[in-house]
Design an enzyme around this catalytic site. Structure first.
Site, PDB file in Angstrom:
ATOM      1  N   LYS A 251       0.856  -1.196   0.000  1.00 46.66           N
ATOM      2  CA  LYS A 251       0.000   0.000   0.000  1.00 46.66           C
ATOM      3  C   LYS A 251       0.884   1.236   0.000  1.00 46.66           C
ATOM      4  O   LYS A 251       1.732   1.408   0.867  1.00 46.66           O
ATOM      5  CB  LYS A 251      -0.898   0.005   1.237  1.00 46.66           C
ATOM      6  CG  LYS A 251      -1.650   1.321   1.468  1.00 46.66           C
ATOM      7  CD  LYS A 251      -2.323   1.341   2.839  1.00 46.66           C
ATOM      8  CE  LYS A 251      -2.862   2.718   3.179  1.00 46.66           C
ATOM      9  NZ  LYS A 251      -3.441   2.785   4.549  1.00 46.66           N
ATOM     10  N   ASP A 256      -2.369  10.685   3.553  1.00 42.48           N
ATOM     11  CA  ASP A 256      -3.757  10.285   3.801  1.00 42.48           C
ATOM     12  C   ASP A 256      -4.440  11.286   4.716  1.00 42.48           C
ATOM     13  O   ASP A 256      -4.240  11.286   5.925  1.00 42.48           O
ATOM     14  CB  ASP A 256      -3.793   8.892   4.429  1.00 42.48           C
ATOM     15  CG  ASP A 256      -5.220   8.418   4.662  1.00 42.48           C
ATOM     16  OD1 ASP A 256      -6.138   8.961   4.009  1.00 42.48           O
ATOM     17  OD2 ASP A 256      -5.411   7.497   5.473  1.00 42.48           O
ATOM     18  N   LYS A 263      -9.622  13.122   8.581  1.00 44.33           N
ATOM     19  CA  LYS A 263      -9.066  12.781   9.879  1.00 44.33           C
ATOM     20  C   LYS A 263      -9.010  14.013  10.782  1.00 44.33           C
ATOM     21  O   LYS A 263      -8.997  15.151  10.304  1.00 44.33           O
ATOM     22  CB  LYS A 263      -7.636  12.249   9.706  1.00 44.33           C
ATOM     23  CG  LYS A 263      -7.508  10.924   8.988  1.00 44.33           C
ATOM     24  CD  LYS A 263      -6.037  10.572   8.812  1.00 44.33           C
ATOM     25  CE  LYS A 263      -5.856   9.251   8.076  1.00 44.33           C
ATOM     26  NZ  LYS A 263      -6.279   8.098   8.886  1.00 44.33           N
ATOM     27  N   ASP A 274       1.911   6.683   5.419  1.00 42.06           N
ATOM     28  CA  ASP A 274       0.877   5.745   4.998  1.00 42.06           C
ATOM     29  C   ASP A 274       1.262   4.993   3.720  1.00 42.06           C
ATOM     30  O   ASP A 274       0.500   4.171   3.230  1.00 42.06           O
ATOM     31  CB  ASP A 274      -0.459   6.467   4.804  1.00 42.06           C
ATOM     32  CG  ASP A 274      -1.651   5.566   5.100  1.00 42.06           C
ATOM     33  OD1 ASP A 274      -1.471   4.590   5.845  1.00 42.06           O
ATOM     34  OD2 ASP A 274      -2.741   5.841   4.580  1.00 42.06           O
ATOM     35  N   ASP A 333     -11.844   7.100   4.581  1.00 42.70           N
ATOM     36  CA  ASP A 333     -10.589   6.906   5.292  1.00 42.70           C
ATOM     37  C   ASP A 333     -10.216   5.418   5.386  1.00 42.70           C
ATOM     38  O   ASP A 333      -9.150   5.084   5.877  1.00 42.70           O
ATOM     39  CB  ASP A 333     -10.658   7.515   6.688  1.00 42.70           C
ATOM     40  CG  ASP A 333      -9.296   7.666   7.334  1.00 42.70           C
ATOM     41  OD1 ASP A 333      -8.297   7.724   6.596  1.00 42.70           O
ATOM     42  OD2 ASP A 333      -9.224   7.707   8.581  1.00 42.70           O
ATOM     43  N   GLU A 335      -9.281   3.599   2.942  1.00 35.49           N
ATOM     44  CA  GLU A 335      -8.914   3.642   1.525  1.00 35.49           C
ATOM     45  C   GLU A 335      -7.844   2.638   1.133  1.00 35.49           C
ATOM     46  O   GLU A 335      -7.779   2.200  -0.016  1.00 35.49           O
ATOM     47  CB  GLU A 335      -8.452   5.065   1.166  1.00 35.49           C
ATOM     48  CG  GLU A 335      -6.995   5.402   1.438  1.00 35.49           C
ATOM     49  CD  GLU A 335      -6.575   5.316   2.895  1.00 35.49           C
ATOM     50  OE1 GLU A 335      -5.401   5.038   3.160  1.00 35.49           O
ATOM     51  OE2 GLU A 335      -7.431   5.520   3.793  1.00 35.49           O
ATOM     52  N   ARG A 337      -7.408  -0.466   1.755  1.00 32.30           N
ATOM     53  CA  ARG A 337      -7.910  -1.772   1.299  1.00 32.30           C
ATOM     54  C   ARG A 337      -8.450  -1.698  -0.131  1.00 32.30           C
ATOM     55  O   ARG A 337      -8.429  -2.696  -0.843  1.00 32.30           O
ATOM     56  CB  ARG A 337      -8.964  -2.287   2.279  1.00 32.30           C
ATOM     57  CG  ARG A 337     -10.220  -1.446   2.373  1.00 32.30           C
ATOM     58  CD  ARG A 337     -10.947  -1.644   3.690  1.00 32.30           C
ATOM     59  NE  ARG A 337     -10.215  -1.052   4.802  1.00 32.30           N
ATOM     60  CZ  ARG A 337     -10.619  -1.111   6.076  1.00 32.30           C
ATOM     61  NH1 ARG A 337     -11.730  -1.737   6.389  1.00 32.30           N
ATOM     62  NH2 ARG A 337      -9.910  -0.538   7.021  1.00 32.30           N
TER      63      ARG A 337
END
Length: 486
Positions: A251, A256, A263, A274, A333, A335, A337
């Site tokens: 990933k 993010d 967030k 991230d 959030d 995201e 996956r």
């Protein structure tokens, strides 16, 4: 850049002339090596006196104390490092790390004569001596390291594969530490493309190519950003020509914000990390190429930025994955996956891998469950999982197996689509893994590693300064060596 280490013959005259730091590896008790005894006489018995003090006796193997401005030497300090003659690998690396922790621009000369695990000492020193200071006006880049060993030529040869791993760990740490205004998706892809110079095959897929492949889940994550989505495919073909590869999937969310489901402001600056999963995959591929691994491995990373914008995906949107399944976006959030879903499927369709491991800073729930000491491991295959956990244990990188099960599927059931992208608060790390499992074919051995807690721990570790840890590079390098090269 990783710390540069060279091995040399033990030379007392050179040791006396060192003006910076000297580190001496000493047993907890008993006779000390011959050259250390000579050094002690030059220091008028200061070494042996220090070894009778309570401060030394309380030290554990791998710990150290300093003698400042020692008499009889030009050095500004002599560091006494406790290391048993029959030290374990862990103790040897910790001893090296103690030297690396104190490493400054002046460098260090290490007296390691009589030490059997000098190569592991060098490895620990290199890992802990790492610094990321490229944006500081007063840089403290570590100086040169000379290790005086019994057989320097043999040590140099034995250290080469570990030096490759240390270089790769530093590469991963650099990537994770970079700010998002520097490490954009395109800059990230460009840095990976530069690894063609060390023998990797690198292919960059742009947005039109991803659209053509049907990676709408991945593209939806990045559609609110000016930084275009990229998928980078890295291949190392060091094994038999027709042997199915191990696939490593990462990933790579370079920043993010959470998207429309934004967030909280507090701590958001850390979301530059991230992309940690992609950083680890890149580091492993670098290690394999540098040490010329006898294995076939492919690394696939999805690079996006998750931003709020007039074009950003919304809660309630439904997207179709490359596999063809539809996903209701409950929370933008969740995201990572969505990125992994498409590249997991792509890797299987294109490469038919013998096994597949994905890494992602996926869930805050993983940090709640395991803190910063262990990554969470989820698996559909006992053999691959056990090999992974064994490799992590041998490298001293914490990993703990977590459950999967059909009972968790009901938490990601959608009334409108084939699934929803989050199951809510309860068992959040597990439902995320259960979501990913839907994009893994039954015949593919697979492990998912949630590295949210170990990628950027809040304090220094045994082998890393405070900041990016590079967790996973050593583990996966060892896994490849033990499963595919032995």
């Amino acid at each position: 850049m990783p710390v540069q280490v060279q091995f040399s013959e033990a030379d007392f005259e050179a040791l006396k002339a060192v003006e910076g730091r000297i580190a001496v590896l000493l047993p907890p008790e008993g006779a000390i090596p011959a050259l250390a005894r000579r050094l002690d006489r030059q220091m008028r018995g200061a070494l042996k006196r220090a070894m009778t003090r309570e401060a030394w006796q309380k030290l554990k193997p791998g710990e150290a104390l300093d003698l400042a401005f020692p008499a009889g030497l030009a050095a500004e300090a002599v560091q006494l490092v406790k290391l048993p003659k029959r030290a374990s690998v862990t103790e040897a690396r910790k001893a090296g790390a103690a030297i690396g922790r104190a490493l400054g621009p002046e460098g260090v000369t290490v007296l390691a004569a009589g030490q059997a695990k000098v190569v592991e000492v060098a490895f620990g020193l290199t890992l802990r001596g790492y610094r990321f200071d490229r944006y500081q006006s007063e840089r403290k880049t570590p100086g040169p390291v000379t290790i005086m060993a019994d057989k320097p030529d043999a040590a140099t040869g034995a250290f080469l594969p570990l030096a490759a791993v240390a270089d790769a760990v530093a590469f991963t740490r650099d990537l994770v530490s970079e700010p998002a205004n520097v490490l954009t998706t395109t800059e990230f892809a460009d840095r990976l493309a530069q690894m063609k110079d060390i023998g990797l095959s690198v292919e960059i897929l742009d947005e039109p190519a991803l659209e053509k492949l049907g990676m709408r889940a991945l593209l939806a994550v990045g559609q609110g950003s000016e930084s275009p989505a990229r998928v980078v495919v890295m291949q190392w073909q060091g094994g038999e020509k027709d042997s199915a590869p191990l696939a490593l999937i990462g990933k790579g969310v370079v920043f993010d914000t959470g998207g429309i489901s934004i967030k909280p402001a507090q701590g958001m600056e850390e979301m530059t990390m991230d992309m940690g999963g992609a950083g680890v995959v890149a580091g492993v591929m670098r290690a394999l190429a540098l040490r010329k691994a006898r294995a076939n491995v492919v690394g696939v990373v999805g690079l996006v930025e998750n931003m709020p914008d007039g074009r950003a995906q919304r809660p309630g949107d439904i997207v179709r994955s490359m596999k063809g399944d539809t996903i209701e976006v409950i929370n933008t959030d969740a995201e990572g996956r969505l990125v992994l879903a498409d590249i997991l499927w792509y890797a299987q369709e294109r490469f038919k891998p013998a096994g597949m491991i994905d890494l992602a800073t996926l869930t805050g729930a993983m940090v709640v469950a395991l803190g910063h000491d262990n990554a969470g491991v989820f698996a559909n295959d006992e053999k691959l999982c056990n090999a992974l956990l064994k490799a992590a244990a041998r490298e001293g990188e914490g990993a703990w197996r977590m459950p999967l099960g059909e009972s968790y599927d009901k938490l990601i059931k959608s009334n409108l689509a084939d699934m929803k992208n989050t199951g809510g608060r309860w068992a959040g790390a597990i439902t995320a893994a259960q979501f990913l499992k839907r994009f893994v074919k039954d015949e593919t051995p697979w492990c998912h590693i949630d590295i949210a807690g170990v990628t950027l721990p809040p304090a220094e570790t045994d082998l890393a300064p405070k900041g990016a840890s590079g967790w996973g590079v050593m583990t996966l390098n060892r896994l490849v060596a033990e499963m595919m090269e032995s």
